[in-house]
Scaffold this motif. Structure first.
Motif, PDB file in Angstrom:
ATOM      1  N   ASP A 109       0.624  -1.329   0.056  1.00 10.46           N
ATOM      2  CA  ASP A 109       0.026   0.189  -0.226  1.00 10.46           C
ATOM      3  C   ASP A 109       0.990   1.371  -0.246  1.00 10.46           C
ATOM      4  O   ASP A 109       0.510   2.198   0.455  1.00 10.46           O
ATOM      5  CB  ASP A 109      -0.911  -0.085   1.246  1.00 10.46           C
ATOM      6  N   LYS A 110       2.177   1.078  -0.560  1.00 11.65           N
ATOM      7  CA  LYS A 110       3.260   2.264  -0.530  1.00 11.65           C
ATOM      8  C   LYS A 110       3.560   2.324  -1.904  1.00 11.65           C
ATOM      9  O   LYS A 110       3.917   1.380  -2.685  1.00 11.65           O
ATOM     10  CB  LYS A 110       3.981   2.255   0.357  1.00 11.65           C
ATOM     11  N   ALA A 111       3.917   3.535  -2.306  1.00 10.00           N
ATOM     12  CA  ALA A 111       4.408   3.813  -3.820  1.00 10.00           C
ATOM     13  C   ALA A 111       5.290   5.164  -3.749  1.00 10.00           C
ATOM     14  O   ALA A 111       5.146   6.113  -2.976  1.00 10.00           O
ATOM     15  CB  ALA A 111       3.293   3.628  -4.903  1.00 10.00           C
ATOM     16  N   GLN A 112       6.072   5.202  -4.846  1.00  9.47           N
ATOM     17  CA  GLN A 112       6.778   6.071  -4.986  1.00  9.47           C
ATOM     18  C   GLN A 112       7.007   6.566  -6.711  1.00  9.47           C
ATOM     19  O   GLN A 112       6.947   5.649  -7.428  1.00  9.47           O
ATOM     20  CB  GLN A 112       8.376   6.052  -4.515  1.00  9.47           C
ATOM     21  N   VAL A 113       6.774   7.927  -6.840  1.00  6.50           N
ATOM     22  CA  VAL A 113       6.803   8.440  -8.262  1.00  6.50           C
ATOM     23  C   VAL A 113       7.743   9.668  -8.241  1.00  6.50           C
ATOM     24  O   VAL A 113       7.591  10.259  -7.499  1.00  6.50           O
ATOM     25  CB  VAL A 113       5.215   8.889  -8.539  1.00  6.50           C
ATOM     26  N   LYS A 114       8.462   9.558  -9.101  1.00  3.00           N
ATOM     27  CA  LYS A 114       9.410  10.717  -9.452  1.00  3.00           C
ATOM     28  C   LYS A 114       8.961  11.609 -10.607  1.00  3.00           C
ATOM     29  O   LYS A 114       8.326  11.175 -11.534  1.00  3.00           O
ATOM     30  CB  LYS A 114      10.876  10.335  -9.902  1.00  3.00           C
ATOM     31  N   VAL A 115       8.814  12.962 -10.321  1.00  5.40           N
ATOM     32  CA  VAL A 115       8.187  14.010 -11.385  1.00  5.40           C
ATOM     33  C   VAL A 115       9.413  14.669 -11.757  1.00  5.40           C
ATOM     34  O   VAL A 115      10.178  15.281 -10.728  1.00  5.40           O
ATOM     35  CB  VAL A 115       7.121  14.768 -10.722  1.00  5.40           C
ATOM     36  N   SER A 116       9.724  15.109 -12.991  1.00  5.26           N
ATOM     37  CA  SER A 116      10.699  16.236 -13.119  1.00  5.26           C
ATOM     38  C   SER A 116      10.202  17.153 -14.385  1.00  5.26           C
ATOM     39  O   SER A 116       9.196  16.641 -15.174  1.00  5.26           O
ATOM     40  CB  SER A 116      11.922  15.549 -13.856  1.00  5.26           C
ATOM     41  N   PHE A 117      10.493  18.229 -14.266  1.00  6.74           N
ATOM     42  CA  PHE A 117       9.869  19.158 -15.124  1.00  6.74           C
ATOM     43  C   PHE A 117      11.014  20.371 -15.186  1.00  6.74           C
ATOM     44  O   PHE A 117      11.908  20.466 -14.374  1.00  6.74           O
ATOM     45  CB  PHE A 117       8.573  19.909 -14.882  1.00  6.74           C
ATOM     46  N   ASN A 118      10.593  21.374 -16.523  1.00  2.00           N
ATOM     47  CA  ASN A 118      11.597  22.570 -16.438  1.00  2.00           C
ATOM     48  C   ASN A 118      10.454  23.449 -15.716  1.00  2.00           C
ATOM     49  O   ASN A 118       9.192  23.774 -16.118  1.00  2.00           O
ATOM     50  CB  ASN A 118      11.708  22.879 -17.832  1.00  2.00           C
ATOM     51  N   THR A 119      11.200  24.867 -15.125  1.00  2.00           N
ATOM     52  CA  THR A 119      10.456  26.021 -14.844  1.00  2.00           C
ATOM     53  C   THR A 119      11.220  27.054 -15.632  1.00  2.00           C
ATOM     54  O   THR A 119      11.721  26.827 -16.741  1.00  2.00           O
ATOM     55  CB  THR A 119      10.434  26.083 -13.337  1.00  2.00           C
ATOM     56  N   TYR A 120      11.299  28.185 -14.772  1.00  2.00           N
ATOM     57  CA  TYR A 120      12.048  29.389 -15.093  1.00  2.00           C
ATOM     58  C   TYR A 120      13.855  28.901 -15.210  1.00  2.00           C
ATOM     59  O   TYR A 120      14.492  29.518 -16.176  1.00  2.00           O
ATOM     60  CB  TYR A 120      11.769  30.517 -14.366  1.00  2.00           C
TER      61      TYR A 120
END
Length: 162
Positions: A109-120
């Motif tokens: 019942d546990k999970a990890q998700v990585k998010v990546s993005f560009n900003t300024y």
């Protein structure tokens, strides 16, 4: 075919087509994708911090309660609360380009998700979402940023949760 068989066949077909869509919505990465679904270079993501309905839908119960408490205390005092930025964009002026969502692990019942993005900033921003299953739904347990002591943060630590 009789009318009853046609109706039963239609119902089975509809359920068969709907099942994959329902399953896709329940993955940890699908939940994180939904949070960013409204994000464009000129708009904010779903407001899981200030919107009570979205907090209840996307955040774990204890995290939603801590965010609400911080919001209520800051509104009452007129001061900025402990959470003084948008944790979904890691900024005070949200702008996300080139969003990438990567499931890292699911264990029970546990999970990890990585998010990546560009900003300024030309450097890519990376956030780690920890999710837990509550009431059969994946919910955000924590959002954090790894890195140097000055750059790293954890939403749960900011809100004084363990």
């Amino acid at each position: 075919m009789t009318r009853t068989y046609k109706l039963a066949f239609g119902l089975m077909l509809a359920l068969g087509l709907a099942a994959p869509a329902l399953a896709a919505e329940t993955t940890p990465e699908a939940v994180v994708q939904q949070i960013y679904s409204g994000k464009t270079p000129t708009t904010k993501s779903l407001d899981i911090i200030d919107n009570a309905k979205l907090r209840a839908k996307y955040l774990s119960k204890d995290l939603a309660s801590a965010v609400k408490k911080d919001n209520d205390e800051s509104a009452k005092s007129g001061d900025v609360g402990a959470l003084d930025f948008d944790p979904v964009s890691d900024s005070q002026d949200p702008m996300i380009k080139d969003l990438k969502i990567e499931p890292l692990q699911v264990q029970g019942d546990k999970a990890q998700v990585k998010v990546s993005f560009n900003t300024y900033d030309p450097k890519r921003d990376e956030l780690l979402y920890d999710l837990v299953k509550e009431g059969g739904q994946w919910r955000v347990f924590n959002i954090s940023k790894q890195g140097s002591a000055e750059d790293a943060w954890s939403l749960r630590q900011i809100l004084s949760l363990k």
